[in-house]
Design an enzyme around this catalytic site. Structure first.
Site, PDB file in Angstrom:
ATOM      1  N   HIS A 199       0.840  -1.200   0.000  1.00 53.59           N
ATOM      2  CA  HIS A 199       0.000   0.000   0.000  1.00 53.59           C
ATOM      3  C   HIS A 199       0.877   1.253   0.000  1.00 53.59           C
ATOM      4  O   HIS A 199       2.087   1.181   0.234  1.00 53.59           O
ATOM      5  CB  HIS A 199      -0.962   0.003   1.208  1.00 53.59           C
TER       6      HIS A 199
HETATM    7  P1  TYD Z   1      -2.483  -4.281   7.702  1.00 53.68           P
HETATM    8  O1  TYD Z   1      -2.781  -2.881   7.267  1.00 53.68           O
HETATM    9  O2  TYD Z   1      -3.024  -5.381   6.858  1.00 53.68           O
HETATM   10  O3  TYD Z   1      -0.919  -4.473   7.898  1.00 53.68           O
HETATM   11  P2  TYD Z   1       0.269  -4.327   6.798  1.00 53.68           P
HETATM   12  O4  TYD Z   1      -0.037  -3.119   5.991  1.00 53.68           O
HETATM   13  O5  TYD Z   1       1.515  -4.199   7.606  1.00 53.68           O
HETATM   14  O6  TYD Z   1       0.317  -5.563   5.977  1.00 53.68           O
HETATM   15  O7  TYD Z   1      -3.024  -4.432   9.192  1.00 53.68           O
HETATM   16  C1  TYD Z   1      -3.265  -5.689   9.806  1.00 53.68           C
HETATM   17  C2  TYD Z   1      -4.436  -5.539  10.771  1.00 53.68           C
HETATM   18  O8  TYD Z   1      -4.129  -4.654  11.853  1.00 53.68           O
HETATM   19  C3  TYD Z   1      -5.683  -4.992  10.108  1.00 53.68           C
HETATM   20  O9  TYD Z   1      -6.798  -5.698  10.639  1.00 53.68           O
HETATM   21  C4  TYD Z   1      -5.738  -3.559  10.567  1.00 53.68           C
HETATM   22  C5  TYD Z   1      -5.058  -3.590  11.915  1.00 53.68           C
HETATM   23  N1  TYD Z   1      -4.351  -2.368  12.276  1.00 53.68           N
HETATM   24  C6  TYD Z   1      -4.808  -1.592  13.322  1.00 53.68           C
HETATM   25  O10 TYD Z   1      -5.832  -1.902  13.970  1.00 53.68           O
HETATM   26  N2  TYD Z   1      -4.112  -0.467  13.671  1.00 53.68           N
HETATM   27  C7  TYD Z   1      -2.982  -0.097  13.020  1.00 53.68           C
HETATM   28  O11 TYD Z   1      -2.369   0.926  13.392  1.00 53.68           O
HETATM   29  C8  TYD Z   1      -2.526  -0.905  11.919  1.00 53.68           C
HETATM   30  C9  TYD Z   1      -1.279  -0.530  11.144  1.00 53.68           C
HETATM   31  C10 TYD Z   1      -3.241  -2.022  11.577  1.00 53.68           C
END
Ligand code: TYD
Length: 133
Positions: A49
Protein backbone atom coordinates in the site's frame (compact mmCIF):
# COMPACT_ATOMS: atom_id res chain seq x y z
CA UNK A 1 12.00 9.28 -3.89
CA UNK A 2 10.13 10.54 -0.83
CA UNK A 3 11.93 8.06 1.44
CA UNK A 4 15.36 7.90 3.05
CA UNK A 5 17.36 6.01 5.64
CA UNK A 6 18.09 7.66 8.99
CA UNK A 7 20.66 6.68 11.60
CA UNK A 8 20.04 6.99 15.31
CA UNK A 9 22.88 7.09 17.84
CA UNK A 10 23.41 3.89 19.77
CA UNK A 11 24.21 4.43 23.46
CA UNK A 12 26.26 1.37 24.22
CA UNK A 13 27.92 0.74 27.56
CA UNK A 14 28.82 -2.18 29.80
CA UNK A 15 25.09 -2.92 30.40
CA UNK A 16 24.06 -3.15 26.75
CA UNK A 17 22.71 -0.71 24.20
CA UNK A 18 19.92 1.88 23.93
CA UNK A 19 18.52 3.79 20.95
CA UNK A 20 16.26 6.82 21.49
CA UNK A 21 14.06 8.33 18.78
CA UNK A 22 12.57 11.76 19.44
CA UNK A 23 9.63 12.98 17.37
CA UNK A 24 10.28 16.23 15.48
CA UNK A 25 13.99 15.92 16.24
CA UNK A 26 15.42 12.58 15.12
CA UNK A 27 12.51 12.10 12.71
CA UNK A 28 10.65 14.86 10.84
CA UNK A 29 7.21 14.54 12.48
CA UNK A 30 5.40 14.17 15.79
CA UNK A 31 4.83 10.51 16.66
CA UNK A 32 1.09 9.90 17.05
CA UNK A 33 1.03 6.12 16.77
CA UNK A 34 3.39 3.20 17.30
CA UNK A 35 2.82 -0.32 16.03
CA UNK A 36 5.04 -3.30 15.40
CA UNK A 37 4.84 -6.55 13.49
CA UNK A 38 6.46 -9.79 14.61
CA UNK A 39 6.02 -13.57 14.33
CA UNK A 40 6.22 -13.01 10.58
CA UNK A 41 5.79 -16.10 8.46
CA UNK A 42 8.98 -16.53 6.43
CA UNK A 43 8.53 -16.00 2.71
CA UNK A 44 5.40 -13.83 3.07
CA UNK A 45 5.14 -10.16 2.28
CA UNK A 46 3.19 -7.42 4.07
CA UNK A 47 2.30 -3.89 3.21
CA UNK A 48 1.27 -3.54 -0.45
CA UNK A 49 0.00 0.00 0.00
CA UNK A 50 0.83 3.69 -0.10
CA UNK A 51 -0.42 6.47 2.16
CA UNK A 52 -2.03 9.70 1.03
CA UNK A 53 -0.94 11.79 4.05
CA UNK A 54 0.73 9.49 6.59
CA UNK A 55 4.48 9.58 7.15
CA UNK A 56 6.27 6.84 9.04
CA UNK A 57 9.68 5.63 10.14
CA UNK A 58 10.37 1.89 10.20
CA UNK A 59 13.02 0.32 12.43
CA UNK A 60 13.93 -3.34 12.87
CA UNK A 61 14.43 -3.39 16.64
CA UNK A 62 15.32 -7.08 16.34
CA UNK A 63 16.35 -9.18 13.35
CA UNK A 64 16.13 -7.94 9.80
CA UNK A 65 13.85 -7.49 6.82
CA UNK A 66 13.81 -5.80 3.42
CA UNK A 67 11.55 -2.96 2.34
CA UNK A 68 10.59 -2.37 -1.27
CA UNK A 69 9.90 1.27 -2.10
CA UNK A 70 8.17 2.38 -5.30
CA UNK A 71 7.32 5.99 -6.15
CA UNK A 72 5.68 5.13 -9.45
CA UNK A 73 8.79 5.71 -11.53
CA UNK A 74 11.64 4.18 -9.50
CA UNK A 75 11.90 1.08 -7.30
CA UNK A 76 14.39 0.76 -4.42
CA UNK A 77 15.01 -1.90 -1.83
CA UNK A 78 16.36 -1.14 1.65
CA UNK A 79 17.61 -3.69 4.16
CA UNK A 80 16.86 -2.89 7.80
CA UNK A 81 19.17 -4.92 10.01
CA UNK A 82 20.19 -2.83 13.03
CA UNK A 83 18.23 -1.01 15.73
CA UNK A 84 20.01 2.27 14.97
CA UNK A 85 18.89 2.27 11.34
CA UNK A 86 15.54 3.78 10.39
CA UNK A 87 13.69 4.21 7.12
CA UNK A 88 11.56 7.30 6.62
CA UNK A 89 8.68 6.67 4.22
CA UNK A 90 6.80 9.77 3.12
CA UNK A 91 3.48 10.08 1.38
CA UNK A 92 2.63 8.27 -1.87
CA UNK A 93 5.33 5.61 -1.65
CA UNK A 94 4.13 2.10 -2.41
CA UNK A 95 5.91 -0.21 0.07
CA UNK A 96 6.21 -3.92 0.74
CA UNK A 97 8.04 -5.67 3.59
CA UNK A 98 9.68 -9.04 2.96
CA UNK A 99 12.63 -11.34 3.83
CA UNK A 100 11.71 -11.24 7.52
CA UNK A 101 14.17 -13.07 9.75
CA UNK A 102 12.40 -15.30 12.31
CA UNK A 103 13.33 -12.91 15.13
CA UNK A 104 12.30 -9.75 13.26
CA UNK A 105 10.35 -7.11 15.16
CA UNK A 106 9.53 -4.29 12.77
CA UNK A 107 8.57 -1.10 14.57
CA UNK A 108 6.65 1.71 12.88
CA UNK A 109 6.52 5.26 14.23
CA UNK A 110 3.62 6.95 12.49
CA UNK A 111 2.52 10.56 12.10
CA UNK A 112 -1.23 9.83 12.26
CA UNK A 113 -3.71 7.54 13.98
CA UNK A 114 -4.83 4.51 12.02
CA UNK A 115 -7.20 5.55 9.23
CA UNK A 116 -8.13 3.09 6.51
CA UNK A 117 -9.20 6.04 4.29
CA UNK A 118 -5.56 7.15 4.12
CA UNK A 119 -4.49 3.89 2.42
CA UNK A 120 -4.17 3.23 -1.29
CA UNK A 121 -4.18 -0.56 -1.51
CA UNK A 122 -4.78 -0.92 -5.23
CA UNK A 123 -1.57 -0.63 -7.29
CA UNK A 124 -3.36 0.70 -10.38
CA UNK A 125 -5.02 3.40 -8.29
CA UNK A 126 -1.57 4.27 -6.89
CA UNK A 127 -0.08 4.51 -10.39
CA UNK A 128 -2.92 6.74 -11.55
CA UNK A 129 -2.51 8.99 -8.50
CA UNK A 130 1.27 9.47 -8.83
CA UNK A 131 1.24 9.88 -12.58
CA UNK A 132 -1.35 12.63 -12.32
CA UNK A 133 0.82 14.56 -9.84
P1 TYD B 1 -2.48 -4.28 7.70
O1 TYD B 1 -2.78 -2.88 7.27
O2 TYD B 1 -3.02 -5.38 6.86
O3 TYD B 1 -0.92 -4.47 7.90
P2 TYD B 1 0.27 -4.33 6.80
O4 TYD B 1 -0.04 -3.12 5.99
O5 TYD B 1 1.52 -4.20 7.61
O6 TYD B 1 0.32 -5.56 5.98
O7 TYD B 1 -3.02 -4.43 9.19
C1 TYD B 1 -3.26 -5.69 9.81
C2 TYD B 1 -4.44 -5.54 10.77
O8 TYD B 1 -4.13 -4.65 11.85
C3 TYD B 1 -5.68 -4.99 10.11
O9 TYD B 1 -6.80 -5.70 10.64
C4 TYD B 1 -5.74 -3.56 10.57
C5 TYD B 1 -5.06 -3.59 11.91
N1 TYD B 1 -4.35 -2.37 12.28
C6 TYD B 1 -4.81 -1.59 13.32
O10 TYD B 1 -5.83 -1.90 13.97
N2 TYD B 1 -4.11 -0.47 13.67
C7 TYD B 1 -2.98 -0.10 13.02
O11 TYD B 1 -2.37 0.93 13.39
C8 TYD B 1 -2.53 -0.90 11.92
C9 TYD B 1 -1.28 -0.53 11.14
C10 TYD B 1 -3.24 -2.02 11.58
Amino acid sequence: MNAQTLTFPEHRDARGALVAINGNKDIPFDIRRVYFVYDNIGGLRRGFHAHKTLEQVLVCTSGSCDILLDDGSKIDSIRLNQPGLGLYIGTMIWHEMYNFSPDCVLLSLASQPYDEADYIRDYREFERAVNRA
